[in-house]
Write a protein that holds these residues in place. Structure first.
Motif, PDB file in Angstrom:
ATOM      1  N   ASP A  47       0.851  -1.181   0.000  1.00 36.98           N
ATOM      2  CA  ASP A  47       0.000   0.000   0.000  1.00 36.98           C
ATOM      3  C   ASP A  47       0.892   1.237   0.000  1.00 36.98           C
ATOM      4  OD1 ASP A  47       0.945   0.286   2.615  1.00 36.98           O
ATOM      5  OD2 ASP A  47      -1.041   0.556   3.496  1.00 36.98           O
ATOM      6  N   MET A  48       0.301   2.407   0.106  1.00 39.94           N
ATOM      7  CA  MET A  48       1.081   3.638   0.000  1.00 39.94           C
ATOM      8  C   MET A  48       2.069   3.825   1.154  1.00 39.94           C
ATOM      9  SD  MET A  48      -1.521   6.465  -1.573  1.00 39.94           S
ATOM     10  CE  MET A  48      -1.454   6.785  -3.333  1.00 39.94           C
ATOM     11  N   THR A  49       1.807   3.184   2.286  1.00 38.24           N
ATOM     12  CA  THR A  49       2.754   3.275   3.399  1.00 38.24           C
ATOM     13  C   THR A  49       3.932   2.338   3.213  1.00 38.24           C
ATOM     14  OG1 THR A  49       1.758   1.552   4.787  1.00 38.24           O
ATOM     15  CG2 THR A  49       0.814   3.769   4.945  1.00 38.24           C
ATOM     16  N   GLY A  50       3.844   1.432   2.253  1.00 37.27           N
ATOM     17  CA  GLY A  50       4.892   0.451   2.037  1.00 37.27           C
ATOM     18  C   GLY A  50       4.633  -0.877   2.710  1.00 37.27           C
ATOM     19  N   LYS A  51       3.483  -1.038   3.367  1.00 36.81           N
ATOM     20  CA  LYS A  51       3.160  -2.303   4.028  1.00 36.81           C
ATOM     21  C   LYS A  51       2.973  -3.397   2.986  1.00 36.81           C
ATOM     22  CE  LYS A  51      -0.983  -3.569   5.203  1.00 36.81           C
ATOM     23  NZ  LYS A  51      -2.331  -3.689   5.814  1.00 36.81           N
ATOM     24  N   PRO A  52       3.698  -4.520   3.109  1.00 36.99           N
ATOM     25  CA  PRO A  52       3.504  -5.609   2.145  1.00 36.99           C
ATOM     26  C   PRO A  52       2.210  -6.363   2.426  1.00 36.99           C
ATOM     27  CG  PRO A  52       5.131  -6.238   3.795  1.00 36.99           C
ATOM     28  CD  PRO A  52       4.761  -4.808   4.081  1.00 36.99           C
ATOM     29  N   CYS A  53       1.398  -6.512   1.393  1.00 38.38           N
ATOM     30  CA  CYS A  53       0.142  -7.254   1.482  1.00 38.38           C
ATOM     31  C   CYS A  53       0.275  -8.473   0.571  1.00 38.38           C
ATOM     32  CB  CYS A  53      -1.024  -6.397   1.009  1.00 38.38           C
ATOM     33  SG  CYS A  53      -1.184  -4.807   1.856  1.00 38.38           S
ATOM     34  N   ALA A  54      -0.236  -9.621   1.000  1.00 40.21           N
ATOM     35  CA  ALA A  54      -0.043 -10.821   0.190  1.00 40.21           C
ATOM     36  C   ALA A  54      -1.116 -11.859   0.486  1.00 40.21           C
ATOM     37  CB  ALA A  54       1.337 -11.425   0.454  1.00 40.21           C
ATOM     38  N   LYS A  55      -1.303 -12.734  -0.477  1.00 43.80           N
ATOM     39  CA  LYS A  55      -2.034 -13.981  -0.278  1.00 43.80           C
ATOM     40  C   LYS A  55      -1.078 -15.128  -0.598  1.00 43.80           C
ATOM     41  CE  LYS A  55      -6.868 -12.647  -0.875  1.00 43.80           C
ATOM     42  NZ  LYS A  55      -8.151 -12.943  -1.541  1.00 43.80           N
ATOM     43  N   LEU A  56      -1.197 -16.187   0.182  1.00 45.71           N
ATOM     44  CA  LEU A  56      -0.386 -17.373  -0.033  1.00 45.71           C
ATOM     45  C   LEU A  56      -1.134 -18.283  -1.012  1.00 45.71           C
ATOM     46  CD1 LEU A  56       2.247 -18.766   0.907  1.00 45.71           C
ATOM     47  CD2 LEU A  56       0.876 -19.919   2.656  1.00 45.71           C
ATOM     48  N   VAL A  57      -0.554 -18.452  -2.192  1.00 41.86           N
ATOM     49  CA  VAL A  57      -1.240 -19.148  -3.283  1.00 41.86           C
ATOM     50  C   VAL A  57      -0.513 -20.449  -3.600  1.00 41.86           C
ATOM     51  CG1 VAL A  57      -1.989 -18.984  -5.689  1.00 41.86           C
ATOM     52  CG2 VAL A  57      -1.957 -16.926  -4.241  1.00 41.86           C
TER      53      VAL A  57
END
Length: 466
Positions: A47-57
Motif C-alpha cells: 500500500d502507499m505506506t509500504g506495508k507488504p500485502c499478500a495472499k499465499l497461493v
C-alpha cells in the motif's frame, strides 16, 4: 553508508529465475514455480505506506492468479485509495519479479503484483505509480537506473515496551564499521548476503552503520522497477530472518533519541539504451561546475532541489522521520541527514551527493520511505528540471549550503503543506492530483493522530510548570 563506486557492468534487470521477456507469453507462472521447486507463492503488493500485502497461493492455483482471479478488499489492505464499498483489487502478477525464497521457507516464492480494478491498473497502487512515471520517462527516450542503500536496526522489545539493541555488547557511541560488531552478527549478516546472492542481486558489502545496532547490506543497482521490488523483498527477508533469530529488524527512521537514524539513499542515473546520460561528453562545455556531469544531469539535480520540500512527503513520510532529519547531533557526532536542499561533490552532508560522473545520490530519504513512491516522485521532479532546463547553480562546498537553498520541512505537517503547494509533485502519482491530495490528507491525519496523544515529555515539562 557505502563508498563503493557504481559497478562498471550493469547486471541484467529482474530477479533470479525470471522468465525472459521474449518467452513471457509461452511460459506460465506455474512453469516457473515448478522449475524452482516452488509449492507456494506470496502474491505481493504494497500500500502507499509500504506495508507488504499478500495472499499465499498454492502452485496449483497459479493459473488462477495469473488469470486475474485473486481479489483483495482494498480498503482492508491499507492506504490504497479504496473505500469499504469498492470492488476488489485484483493482483496481476509480474512474472519477471518471481523471487524464490527457500531460505525463508522451503518451496516458497514472492511474486510482485500490480493491483487492477475493473481490468485496469489501479492508479493509487505504488508499483503502478512507478510504472506510470517510468512510462513518461520512456516517452522522452530515457530509462532510469537506481541503486538503494537499505539501512536498518536489529533490536529487541523489552518487557516495559522500550527498545534495546539485539546485540547487548553493541553499545559504543561510535560503532560505524566496527569489525567486532559485524563478527558478532556474522550468522545474520551472512544469511542475508547468501540470500541476495542466490537471487543474483550481487551483494558486495555488509557493514555496521553509525549507530549501535544499525547495519547496511548493499547490492548492485538495476532498472528502477527492479530495484524498488528488491527493496520491498529485502525488507521482508530481513524481517523474517531476524525474527527467526529472536530479533526485530526495523526500518523506523529514529528508534533511539540519541543515535543516528536510518536512511534509505537512492543512487539515480538516466540512460538512453546503453548510453549513460549523466557523464559530461568529451569536448563539450557541459561540466563548467567541475563534477563531471552533463547539462542534463545538472538540470535533473535542479528539478529535485526545486521540488525538495514536497518530495520529503514521500522520502520522509512519517511523523518519526522528522525526529531524524531535525536532529542536530547524535552520539557519534553526526546525523547524516541533510536539513537543506543542497548539492555538492563527494560530501555526505548534502541532500544530493555526486560521488562520480555516473550517478547522483539522493540522501534525504529514510527507512520509512515507500521505494516505489520515492523513486517515482524523484524521477518526476528531476524530469521537470530537464524539461525546464533548470540551473541548480554552483555546487556547495564541503559542509556548506547556499543561503537561498530550500529548507527541508521541519515536520510531516510541513511536508504535507509543501506537497499541497507543489502542483508538479502533487500530480506525480499516476498524473492525477486527486491521488496526491488523497495521500496528503492521509498524512495530515497521521500527523494529527500523533499530535493529539499526550506524551511523557509533556507530563514531565508541564505537569508542575505553573
Amino acid at each position: 553508508m557505502t563508498s563503493v563506486a557504481t559497478p562498471a557492468v550493469t547486471p541484467a534487470p529482474g530477479l533470479a529465475g525470471q522468465a525472459p521477456s521474449s518467452l513471457a507469453e509461452s511460459i506460465t507462472l506455474a512453469d516457473i514455480a515448478r522449475a524452482h521447486d516452488v509449492r507456494f507463492l506470496l502474491a505481493t503488493f504494497v500500500d502507499m505506506t509500504g506495508k507488504p500485502c499478500a495472499k499465499l497461493v498454492p502452485v496449483e492455483a497459479a493459473g488462477e492468479l495469473e488469470a486475474g482471479a485473486m481479489g483483495f478488499a482494498g480498503y482492508a489492505a491499507g492506504l490504497i485509495g479504496q473505500k469499504p464499498q469498492d470492488g476488489d483489487l485484483i493482483a496481476v502478477p509480474d512474472l519477471s519479479s518471481f523471487t524464490p525464497v527457500p531460505f525463508i521457507r522451503e518451496g516458497l516464492a514472492i511474486i510482485h503484483c500490480d493491483p487492477h480494478v475493473d481490468g485496469k491498473p489501479w492508479p493509487y497502487a505504488p508499483r503502478v505509480i512507478l510504472k506510470n512515471a517510468l512510462a513518461r520517462l520512456a516517452d522522452k527516450g530515457m530509462q532510469a537506473k537506481v541503486g538503494a542503500e537499505v539501512e536498518y536496526f536489529l533490536v529487541k522489545k523489552n518487557d516495559d515496551g522500550t527498545l534495546s539493541t539485539a546485540d547487548t555488547r553493541d553499545d559504543s557511541p561510535r560503532p560505524c564499521y566496527d569489525a567486532r560488531g559485524v563478527t558478532r552478527m556474522y550468522e545474520h549478516l551472512t544469511s542475508i548476503s547468501d540470500a541476495m546472492n542466490s537471487l543474483g542481486w550481487g551483494n558486495y558489502a555488509n557493514d555496521h552503520e553509525d549507530a549501535a545496532g544499525q547495519f547496511e547490506q548493499n547490492f548492485n543497482y538495476a532498472d528502477a522497477l527492479t530495484t524498488a521490488d528488491r527493496v520491498v523483498s529485502l525488507r521482508y527477508i530481513l524481517n523474517i530472518l531476524a525474527e527467526q533469530r529472536g530479533m526485530t529488524a526495523t526500518f523506523m527512521p529514529k528508534p533511539f533519541t540519541d543515535r543516528t537514524g536510518t536512511g534509505l539513499h537512492f543512487h539515480l542515473s538516466l540512460w538512453s539504451g546503453a548510453d549513460a546520460l549523466f557523464p559530461a561528453g568529451e569536448g563539450t562545455d557541459d561540466d563548467e561546475r567541475g563534477l563531471g556531469l552533463s547539462s542534463l544531469a545538472y538540470s535533473f539535480i535542479g528539478g529535485i532541489l526545486d521540488h525538495a520540500p514536497a518530495l520529503q512527503a514521500f522520502l520522509a513520510p512519517t511523523v518519526n522521520s522528522y525526529k531524524r532529519s531535525g536532529a542536530t547531533t547524535s552520539s557519534s557526532g553526526a546525523t547524516w541527514s541533510p536539513r537543506k536542499a543542497s548539492f555538492g561533490g563527494n560530501d555526505r552532508t548534502h541532500m544530493i551527493r555526486v560521488p562520480d560522473s555516473k550517478r547522483i545520490e539522493l540522501r534525504s530519504g529514510d527507512g520509512s520511505a515507500n521505494p516505489y513512491l520515492a523513486i517515482a516522485t524523484a524521477i518526476t521532479a528531476g524530469l521537470d528540471g530537464v524539461e525546464k532546463s533548470l540551473d541548480p547553480g554552483p555546487p556547495s562546498g564541503p559542509g556548506e549550503s547556499k543561503p537561498d537553498a530550500h529548507l527541508l520541512p521541519a515536520t510531516l505537517l510541513h511536508a504535507v503543506e509543501a506537497l499541497r503547494k507543489d502542483p508538479v509533485i502533487l500530480a506525480s502519482l499516476s498524473g492525477d492530483p486527486d491521488i496526491g491530495t488523497y495521500y496528503s490528507d492521509a498524512k495530515e491525519e497521521e500527523f494529527l493522530s500523533w499530535h493529539n496523544q499526550v506524551s511523557d515529555w509533556e507530563i514531565r515539562t508541564y505537569l508542575t510548570s505553573i
